[in-house]
Design an enzyme around this catalytic site. Structure first.
Site, mmCIF file in Angstrom:
data_model
loop_
_atom_site.group_PDB
_atom_site.id
_atom_site.type_symbol
_atom_site.label_atom_id
_atom_site.label_comp_id
_atom_site.label_asym_id
_atom_site.label_seq_id
_atom_site.Cartn_x
_atom_site.Cartn_y
_atom_site.Cartn_z
ATOM 1 N N ASP A 64 -4.588 0.815 -0.086
ATOM 2 C CA ASP A 64 -3.135 0.663 -0.030
ATOM 3 C C ASP A 64 -2.696 0.112 1.325
ATOM 4 O O ASP A 64 -1.831 0.665 1.986
ATOM 5 C CB ASP A 64 -2.469 2.015 -0.314
ATOM 6 C CG ASP A 64 -1.006 1.851 -0.760
ATOM 7 O OD1 ASP A 64 -0.588 0.699 -1.000
ATOM 8 O OD2 ASP A 64 -0.292 2.862 -0.838
ATOM 9 N N LYS A 90 2.219 15.774 6.497
ATOM 10 C CA LYS A 90 2.323 15.138 5.186
ATOM 11 C C LYS A 90 2.099 16.184 4.102
ATOM 12 O O LYS A 90 1.046 16.818 4.040
ATOM 13 C CB LYS A 90 1.268 14.022 5.095
ATOM 14 C CG LYS A 90 1.356 13.211 3.823
ATOM 15 C CD LYS A 90 0.329 12.079 3.829
ATOM 16 C CE LYS A 90 0.644 11.035 4.854
ATOM 17 N NZ LYS A 90 1.282 9.840 4.315
ATOM 18 N N ALA A 110 3.198 7.307 -1.407
ATOM 19 C CA ALA A 110 2.607 7.561 -2.702
ATOM 20 C C ALA A 110 2.164 9.014 -2.834
ATOM 21 O O ALA A 110 2.026 9.541 -3.928
ATOM 22 C CB ALA A 110 1.413 6.646 -2.898
ATOM 23 N N ARG A 130 8.511 8.595 3.025
ATOM 24 C CA ARG A 130 7.982 9.001 1.739
ATOM 25 C C ARG A 130 6.949 7.984 1.308
ATOM 26 O O ARG A 130 7.153 6.793 1.469
ATOM 27 C CB ARG A 130 9.098 9.001 0.690
ATOM 28 C CG ARG A 130 9.846 10.287 0.606
ATOM 29 C CD ARG A 130 11.137 10.104 -0.153
ATOM 30 N NE ARG A 130 11.981 11.269 0.073
ATOM 31 C CZ ARG A 130 11.928 12.363 -0.659
ATOM 32 N NH1 ARG A 130 11.110 12.429 -1.695
ATOM 33 N NH2 ARG A 130 12.682 13.387 -0.382
ATOM 34 N N GLY A 151 3.516 11.761 -1.140
ATOM 35 C CA GLY A 151 4.459 12.823 -0.849
ATOM 36 C C GLY A 151 5.271 12.487 0.380
ATOM 37 O O GLY A 151 5.314 11.344 0.823
#
Ligand SMILES: *[C@@H]1O[C@H](CO)[C@@H](O)[C@H](O)[C@H]1NC(C)=O
Ligand SMILES: *[C@@H]1O[C@H](CO)[C@@H](O)[C@H](O)[C@H]1NC(C)=O
Ligand SMILES: *[C@@H]1O[C@H](CO)[C@@H](O)[C@H](O)[C@H]1NC(C)=O
Ligand SMILES: *[C@@H]1O[C@H](CO)[C@@H](O)[C@H](O)[C@H]1NC(C)=O
Ligand SMILES: *[C@@H]1O[C@H](CO)[C@@H](O)[C@H](O)[C@H]1NC(C)=O
Ligand SMILES: *[C@@H]1O[C@H](CO)[C@@H](O)[C@H](O)[C@H]1NC(C)=O
Ligand SMILES: *[C@@H]1O[C@H](CO)[C@@H](O)[C@H](O)[C@H]1NC(C)=O
Length: 821
Positions: free
Chosen positions: A655, A561, A540, A538, A542
């Site tokens: 990220d 995803k 950010a 899991r 989904g």
């Protein structure tokens, strides 16, 4: 003066993006007696007396278990100067032994012969009694007489010549296939019988050599003895009467205090490198000897003797930085073999299809587009004596045999030159006053069931496969995996197309907007994932599910995803982003295979990475080896460099963290989730307050209303690098106190206690120079002021030891405040 006058002496530091682990088990030895052996593990080697050169197993970058049996500079990063076994790497556990009768014997871990010197031994040297790695870079096997070596590496050059080496008539060096593949490539540099040094191309499959694209001016048939690169660094062609034809650059005098080598690069350029023996950290200086412009030289040469230029049919050669050339396909064409850049391009349509040609042309099936600054030389079949460019275009368009036309209004080639297929010797290089017009087929195939309007992902394209139908009819079984994949998708797609219902009409129209990725409908993905059953993770965006795509071909494992934070009004952005993501291809990125957009559903389909995430790997029960960690760090940085600087649209990841670095089956780092940050940012009303990223890894500027640049990734990478070094999470709770990795590292660095960081990791401690370098790079990356952080390119160079890491990185005040996300 033998070198071209126009060849300006421009020396600049070579940038080598790859690096190599230093030998861990190198042994200083002078005489290596018969019976001694080395095993391919941890880069084991025998060093020359001064330690300048190493002879042994050189670990290939990014390939933990493959070694090249080679000679390399032991003190300066990387360059391999000689290799055995035709450049084929050997697996870990292989070994080499010195024997009296056969000389060097290389065997695989099971003891089977891989390569040996039995056919290369000089009988008059006697039986081998010992080997010797000389500080000149020559490895010699000596007999008892101690005069002539029984065998020496200098007599069997690969792509490099070192001072002290010479070439007899017909002697040559051969380029390797690519930067990382050492098998024999397409270029050679050799001493011809008439006494010239010549650069030429060779056909890899047949070995046939075309005539040269650079030829020295030294012809003196019958009078030539050999080409000499003597120990003081002088280069000349030695004549039988003892005279010398100088091959050194004009006005250049070699000095003894430098390492130097002459290399034929995998792109066919002869390069002379030098590096000061005193300040090794300066790296290599590079001087291009020849040719000046390989695209043009080869186009001319190829046209004269029927070679296909440097790039192959239908391809265009473009000269880039450092005179490296790249081959690109024109619009409407794609690589014949997606893995080989110079094998030419094929049209994505049936080019010479004269059936109902006039009628189809009338309906607008074909058009003529301009390809800027380009010409395809010497393949004309008709000259239209017209000064009207539109007439020229029309003439080609109406002629089913015409692949393109070159138009020139004035000058000696005035007129319209129609070219037949395939187009040859393409060069992109500012042809002033000349325009090239290329015939392409318009992409409107929505009612042609044989031509899906979504093209296959480029990675699955394969030669001899113009349309999926052809493959189906051919029904060939003995095809490689790539082709199987392609068929899989092909069958799947056609099957899928036939199932499309009327209601999907509007859906279909939009599909052509996506160029490189495969379209799936929701039902297919539902089935592929078995009703979204097996969760892989899991994030950010989904949940990610494991799935199998199976459409008549073999099953392919994918990660699906399901995006849950993307709303329908980001429709346009979604398309743009899928396109951008789909166009990225890099060995350190997770490849996007396809997508789904149906109603509110947005799904992305990626390659499945069998070894999970870096987070699991780093913070699991057993600590990964230092070398593995080093390679993962280098892989990640290469992927990021690509996102920042090398793909057509710059991508800021936003990220970077170990959960987003995945490991493929070879444990190579692959960055995932890139390109998605933008979607989320766009989706937020207050862009500047919408903090992307994850606690512990986010750069300070996110909180300070400062512009977000690529430097945010550099910051996160710095944190990640520390985690890779220490195998510890960026923030961990120790007795109710948060321990911040960045602060702790800085303290250890300042108090010179780097050993604490790696916690008794002997491998890392033995590699202290690199360890320190990595820590310093990380500390520079996490500077609060983005301008103090290095760029990803500099990070790459510093990690590889090719750029100096500035001393004393300032303390970056810990801003590790709690982050409200
Ligand atoms: C290496 O072997 C040669 C020949 O046997 C001998 O002359 C020489 O002294 C040896 N060198 C060393 C360092 O053992
Ligand atoms: C080589 O690597 C292995 C596994 O990482 C390690 O066990 C061994 O001690 C290393 N050998 C040397 C000589 O460093
Ligand atoms: C050396 O290599 C040849 C093939 O190149 C092979 O036939 C021979 O058996 C090898 N010799 C040894 C001792 O392995
Ligand atoms: C090493 O190379 C130098 C220069 O060619 C030569 O003079 C010397 O004899 C070599 N050393 C050995 C031990 O072969
Ligand atoms: C090098 O290229 C050759 C020819 O394409 C291929 O067979 C070989 O597997 C490659 N080697 C490596 C190590 O990738
Ligand atoms: C190399 O060649 C140059 C020029 O002929 C000569 O001066 C020098 O002595 C030679 N060096 C060696 C080691 O033979
Ligand atoms: C595509 O082809 C169809 C049928 O031939 C035609 O109706 C449509 O206008 C074409 N679309 C474009 C964009 O040319």
């Amino acid at each position: 003066m033998a070198w071209p006058l126009s060849c300006t002496l421009s020396l600049f530091t070579l940038i080598l993006l790859q690096s190599t682990p230093s030998p861990v088990t190198a042994q200083n030895s002078s005489n290596i007696s018969v019976g001694r052996s080395l095993t391919a593990i941890n880069g084991s080697s025998w060093l020359s007396p001064l330690g300048d050169f190493a002879f042994g197993f050189h670990q290939l970058p990014n390939k933990a278990n493959l070694f090249l049996f080679a000679i390399w500079y032991a003190k300066i990063p990387d360059p391999i100067v000689w290799h055995a076994n035709d450049g084929n790497p050997v697996p870990q556990g292989s070994s080499v032994k010195i024997t009296a009768d056969t000389g060097l014997v290389l065997t695989d871990p099971q003891g089977n012969n891989l390569w040996n010197t039995s056919n290369e031994l000089r009988v008059d040297g006697g039986r081998v009694s010992y080997g010797f790695m000389n500080d000149t870079g020559n490895f010699a096997l000596k007999g008892s007489s101690n005069s002539i070596p029984v065998w020496q590496s200098f007599d069997h050059p690969t792509d490099t010549l070192l001072p002290g080496q010479s070439l007899d008539i017909d002697g040559m060096i051969n380029s390797r296939l690519s930067e990382t593949n050492y098998t024999m490539g397409r270029f050679q540099y050799h001493l011809t019988t008439d006494g010239n040094m010549e650069l030429s191309t060779r056909d890899i499959s047949t070995g046939y050599t075309y005539s040269g694209y650079y030829i020295s001016d030294a012809a003196n048939p019958g009078q030539t003895q050999r080409y000499v690169y003597n120990e003081s660094g002088y280069m000349y062609i030695l004549r039988k009467n003892g005279s010398m034809y100088n091959m050194l650059p004009d006005g250049y005098t070699p000095t003894e205090d430098q390492h130097q080598r002459l290399v034929l690069s995998s792109d066919g350029i002869l390069i002379w490198y030098s590096s000061s023996k005193i300040s090794i950290s300066d790296g290599w200086s590079r001087f291009q000897v020849a040719p000046e412009n390989i695209c043009k030289e080869l186009a001319v040469r190829a046209a004269q003797n029927l070679g296909v230029g440097v790039c192959g049919s239908n391809s265009m050669c473009i000269l880039g930085d450092n005179n490296k050339h790249t081959c690109t396909c024109p619009q409407g064409y794609s690589l014949t073999d997606p893995n080989v850049q110079y094998d030419g391009c094929k049209p994505d349509f049936n080019l010479v299809d004269c059936e109902d040609y006039a009628e189809r042309t009338m309906k607008g099936e074909y058009s003529i587009v301009q390809i800027l600054n380009t010409d395809f030389n010497f393949n004309d079949y008709e000259r239209v004596d017209s000064r009207n460019e539109d007439d020229c275009k029309n003439s080609c368009l109406k002629d089913c045999f015409c692949a393109g036309a070159s138009f020139e209004l004035s000058g000696k080639d005035v007129g319209c030159w129609k070219k037949k297929a395939p187009l040859l010797n393409g060069v992109t290089d500012g042809f002033i006053g000349r325009n090239f017009w290329l015939k392409v087929r318009n992409v409107n195939k929505s009612n042609d069931p044989l031509n899906p309007n979504v093209t296959f992902p480029p990675m699955t394209r394969k030669s001899k496969m113009t349309t999926p139908t052809k493959v189906l009819l051919g029904g060939s079984v003995s095809v490689n995996l790539l082709l199987l994949l392609a068929i899989g998708f092909g069958v799947f797609f056609i099957y899928h197309k036939n199932q499309l219902k009327e209601s999907n009409e509007s859906q279909r129209k939009t599909l052509s907007e996506y160029n490189h990725v495969h379209y799936f409908n929701y039902q297919e993905l539902n089935e592929a994932t078995n009703g979204f059953k097996e969760e892989l993770g899991r994030g950010a965006f989904g949940v990610v599910y494991k799935g199998m795509v199976n459409g008549g071909g073999p099953s392919i494992c994918v990660a699906v995803k399901k995006l849950d934070r993307i709303s329908a009004d980001t429709d346009k952005e979604f398309k743009t982003e899928v396109n951008v993501i789909g166009q990225t291809h890099h060995k350190n990125l997770v490849q996007l295979v396809g997508f789904c957009k149906e109603g509110d559903q947005r799904l992305l389909v990626y390659e499945y990475m069998s070894n999970g995430s870096l987070a699991d790997y780093l913070f699991g029960d057993t600590r990964p080896s230092w070398i593995d960690r080093v390679q993962i760090a280098q892989g990640t940085v290469t992927g990021l460099l690509y996102l920042h600087e090398e793909c057509s649209t710059q991508i800021i990841h936003c990220d970077i963290k170990p959960q987003n670095i995945l490991l493929d089956e070879y444990h190579i780092a692959r960055i995932s989730d890139f390109g998605l940050a933008k979607l989320l940012v766009l989706n937020q009303t207050h862009t500047n307050t919408g903090i992307r990223g994850t606690k512990g890894y986010v750069a300070p500027e996110w909180f300070r209303n400062k512009p977000i640049t690529v430097k945010v990734d550099v910051y996160s990478f710095g944190v990640l690098l520390l985690e890779i070094i220490c195998c510890q999470k960026s923030v961990r709770i120790v007795e109710e106190n948060a321990e911040i990795l960045t602060d702790w590292t800085f303290d250890c660095y300042r108090s010179d206690k780097l050993d604490q960081l790696v916690n008794d990791d002997m491998e890392a401690l033995k590699d202290m120079i690199r360890l320190k370098r990595f820590v310093m790079v990380a500390l520079w990356c996490i500077q609060e002021d983005p301008s103090l952080r290095p760029t990803m390119r500099t990070v790459t160079q510093m990690l590889a030891g090719l750029a100096e890491v500035p001393n004393n990185p300032p303390c970056s005040t810990s801003f590790s405040v709690t982050i409200q996300n």
